[in-house]
Design an enzyme around this catalytic site. Sequence first.
Site, PDB file in Angstrom:
ATOM      1  CG  HIS A  60      -1.777  -1.193   1.332  1.00 29.69           C
ATOM      2  ND1 HIS A  60      -2.945  -1.329   0.621  1.00 29.69           N
ATOM      3  CD2 HIS A  60      -1.642  -2.344   2.039  1.00 29.69           C
ATOM      4  CE1 HIS A  60      -3.489  -2.496   0.887  1.00 29.69           C
ATOM      5  NE2 HIS A  60      -2.719  -3.141   1.743  1.00 29.69           N
ATOM      6  CB  ALA A 120      21.162 -13.327  10.121  1.00 30.20           C
ATOM      7  CE  LYS A 133      26.543  -0.324  11.257  1.00 29.86           C
ATOM      8  NZ  LYS A 133      26.833   0.455  12.450  1.00 29.86           N
TER       9      LYS A 133
END
Length: 197
Positions: free
Chosen positions: A123, A171, A191
């Site tokens: 949306h 992860a 990052k």
Amino acid sequence: MIILKYLRKIINYLERKEFQELLKNLPIKVGNNVVFKKNPIIQLHPDAKLIIGNNATINSDNYGYHVNMHSPCKLMADISNAIIKIGDNTRFHGSCIHAYKRVEIGNNCLIAANCHIIDGNGHQASFDNIENRINTTGEVKEVVIEDNVWLGTGVVVLPGVTIGAGSIISANSVVHKDIPSMVIAGGNPIKIIKDLN
């Protein structure tokens, strides 16, 4: 234990045969020696395409996999002309791809369990009319994961992202911007942790 092992092999064989029959009726191009471990969820528009390269593995079987998969693989291209392309030798484990336009994963990639790769938000933010947010569809931007990329378990790849060749995403990271080749990146927001060039 030995009887259970053989029973499991028989069940897996029968499930694969049934699944191969299902594939014949869908807009799917499957390369040579593709391995389906248990049945993934495949939801395709009749005009969409799913292309899986040679020697790829689509693993929906939690048994024998080193982390827990929360669900089977889900490959969804439910909009006309949407494309999902998974390259040669890529391993895809218990994760989800939802393509509104195009999601492309290169060759020799490792996609660990519980990842989500999407090229469109469900949306729009619609802050000017939040009551209507539920009736909107989000902007669509293609996702490209280049060759030899490794996504750790639980990675979320958001629309419009390119992940450069050879990079590793740690992860549980959220990839909201492009990642260059040959880096280790992680976090939320993501990052660069280490440049391997």
